[in-house]
Motif scaffolding. Structure first.
Motif: not given
Length: 306
Positions: A149-153, A189-196
């Motif tokens: 899921a994370q890799d596809a995103f 959560i991955e998107d949020i962590k990247l923004s931080r």
């Protein structure tokens, strides 16, 4: 906390099982882990056949284009990404994209099993749907599904312009059903962590739809947060069809997580600080579902952050 009032059977359900008695037995057999592959094959065949039948009857097969591309992963395998879009695409009339993760306890689901639903979403919301065909149990254990899921995103995020024009509109909704809700939540959560962690990074997810989501590992259930153990969906609905306790236990065994407290399988238990920046979200739950309180607990937490 007490959501047990939602666990009472409705008249619609009672009328349905009265005319479809086999539905009341769904999920109670075939829960031997040794028979998982057979169970998956039977389910996938049935789901795909039903989907294709509804596609033909509705005429959607003539209006919605279906294609599958392969995207890279962190390993040696590729991840199928199934794309649904109108045969005649007008970018000016497209309302963005939906990143979709199918349900099935991480065991069920294949390339065509959710065609009808995804095509309905395209036609009714004027979006383009991208469905991630992540690896399934029993062959692949956790965290294979989250990794896919994370890799596809990640691929979609980095290749949006080349992948599809709808992804350039900065309108991306992430949707997950049941086990797919686990994956959808992890992508957010991955998107949020990247923004931080990355200066200048702007989250690309603008909304989330979680449908009967599985957001808490069954061996890490916070019974202490509820009025009583008996009031929780896990106990109240343990003998309800579709996902009785035996079927949910099968899904969990096959997932094979060594740590039931792994945050990736317990998104609903993250702190409000960890969830800061979560996008607008809609949740759909079923009152007689053992996963009911996963969604309602999470909704309560998000509501408290407003």
């Amino acid at each position: 906390m007490d959501f047990s009032e939602f666990g009472q059977p409705t008249k619609e359900w009672l009328n349905f099982i009265a005319t479809n008695p086999s539905a009341a037995k769904d999920g109670f057999s075939g829960n031997d882990p040794a028979q998982a592959e057979f169970l998956r094959d039977v389910s996938n065949t049935s789901r795909s056949a039903a989907s294709e039948k509804m596609m033909a009857e509705s005429g959607l097969e003539c209006r919605i284009k279906r294609s599958t591309v392969q995207v890279p992963s962190r390993g040696t395998h590729t991840i199928p990404l199934r794309i649904y879009e109108p045969h005649v695409l007008n970018p000016e009339q497209t309302m963005g994209a939906v990143l979709y993760f199918h349900g099935g306890g991480f065991l069920f689901g294949d390339e065509t099993s959710d065609d009808f639903l995804c095509c309905r979403i395209v036609e009714e919301t004027r979006t383009v749907v991208l469905s991630v065909l992540y690896r399934h149990t029993h062959k692949y254990k956790h965290p294979a599904q989250v990794n896919d899921a994370q890799d596809a995103f990640s691929y979609i995020r980095k290749n949006a312009a080349a992948l599809h024009p709808a992804l350039q509109q900065e309108k991306l909704v992430v949707m997950g059903i049941s086990a797919g809700g686990t994956l959808a939540a992890n992508v957010v959560i991955e998107d949020i962590k990247l923004s931080r962690s990355q200066s200048g990074y702007k989250p690309i997810i603008t909304g989330t739809l979680l449908v009967i989501p599985w957001l808490i590992h069954i061996e890490n259930y916070p019974f202490d947060l509820f009025k009583s153990r008996e009031a929780t969906a896990k106990v109240q609905n343990k003998e309800m069809p579709v996902i009785p306790s035996e079927r949910l236990q099968l899904f969990s065994i096959l997932l094979g997580s060594e740590d039931p407290t792994d945050e990736r399988l317990n998104i609903a238990l993250l702190s409000q600080e960890e969830l800061e920046g979560w996008p607008r979200t809609a949740l759909l739950v079923a009152g007689a579902d053992p996963l009911r309180d996963d969604g309602l607990l999470f909704a309560t937490k998000l509501k408290g952050m407003e």
